[in-house]
Design a protein around this motif. Structure first.
Motif, PDB file in Angstrom:
ATOM      1  N   GLN A   1       3.134   5.718  -2.768  1.00 25.17           N
ATOM      2  CA  GLN A   1       3.799   6.279  -3.103  1.00 25.17           C
ATOM      3  C   GLN A   1       4.390   6.651  -5.022  1.00 25.17           C
ATOM      4  N   ARG A   2       4.347   5.984  -5.227  1.00 22.76           N
ATOM      5  CA  ARG A   2       3.333   5.555  -7.075  1.00 22.76           C
ATOM      6  C   ARG A   2       2.413   6.710  -7.231  1.00 22.76           C
TER       7      ARG A   2
ATOM      8  N   GLU B   1       0.665  -1.858   0.540  1.00 27.42           N
ATOM      9  CA  GLU B   1       0.458  -0.143   0.183  1.00 27.42           C
ATOM     10  C   GLU B   1       0.770   1.004  -0.308  1.00 27.42           C
ATOM     11  N   LEU B   2       2.098   1.213   0.674  1.00 26.14           N
ATOM     12  CA  LEU B   2       2.622   2.394   0.534  1.00 26.14           C
ATOM     13  C   LEU B   2       3.584   2.780  -0.281  1.00 26.14           C
TER      14      LEU B   2
ATOM     15  N   VAL C   1       5.973   2.344  10.214  1.00 32.71           N
ATOM     16  CA  VAL C   1       6.236   0.885   9.985  1.00 32.71           C
ATOM     17  C   VAL C   1       7.046   0.024   9.623  1.00 32.71           C
ATOM     18  N   ALA C   2       8.018   0.743   9.599  1.00 33.12           N
ATOM     19  CA  ALA C   2       9.917  -0.128   9.061  1.00 33.12           C
ATOM     20  C   ALA C   2       9.855  -0.793  10.709  1.00 33.12           C
ATOM     21  N   SER C   3       9.789   0.537  11.737  1.00 34.70           N
ATOM     22  CA  SER C   3       9.829  -0.007  13.337  1.00 34.70           C
ATOM     23  C   SER C   3       9.112   0.331  14.255  1.00 34.70           C
ATOM     24  N   PRO C   4       8.128  -1.040  13.981  1.00 33.64           N
ATOM     25  CA  PRO C   4       6.779  -0.733  14.779  1.00 33.64           C
ATOM     26  C   PRO C   4       6.888  -1.206  16.511  1.00 33.64           C
TER      27      PRO C   4
END
Length: 96
Positions: free
Chosen positions: A11-12, A6-7, A56-59
């Motif tokens: 971004q696109r 989704e992210l 999200v990368a570091s929850p």
């Protein structure tokens, strides 16, 4: 879809938005307040998505500090012999 998918999709879409705003600036001119606001808002969206990607990368949730127990026992009054009463001045003087 996963959060990462989704992210990436967002971004696109933001890249497409940026290209569209650039084309609009060429056609309408970049001096107008409205065009500058759209460019600024698109930049804010890009920054927000970057922050979301990092979150999200570091929850890991922020670690709560250890609690400190404070005793209910009265303090030793000799600790306060050289201090003024808060807002009242020294004990041996009168307020103006």
């Amino acid at each position: 879809m996963s959060v990462h998918d989704e992210l990436t999709r967002i971004q696109r879409l933001l890249d497409d938005l940026s290209r569209s705003v650039s084309r609009l600036e060429q056609q309408a001119g970049s001096g107008g307040l409205e065009v500058r606001r759209v460019r600024t808002d698109a930049g804010h969206l890009r920054e927000s998505v970057a922050l979301l990607r990092e979150a999200v990368a570091s929850p890991e949730a922020p670690k709560r500090p250890d609690l400190v127990t404070i005793s209910d026992a009265p303090y030793d009054l000799s600790l306060w012999t050289d201090s003024d009463d808060e807002g009242l001045g020294a004990r041996d003087r009168r307020a103006p």
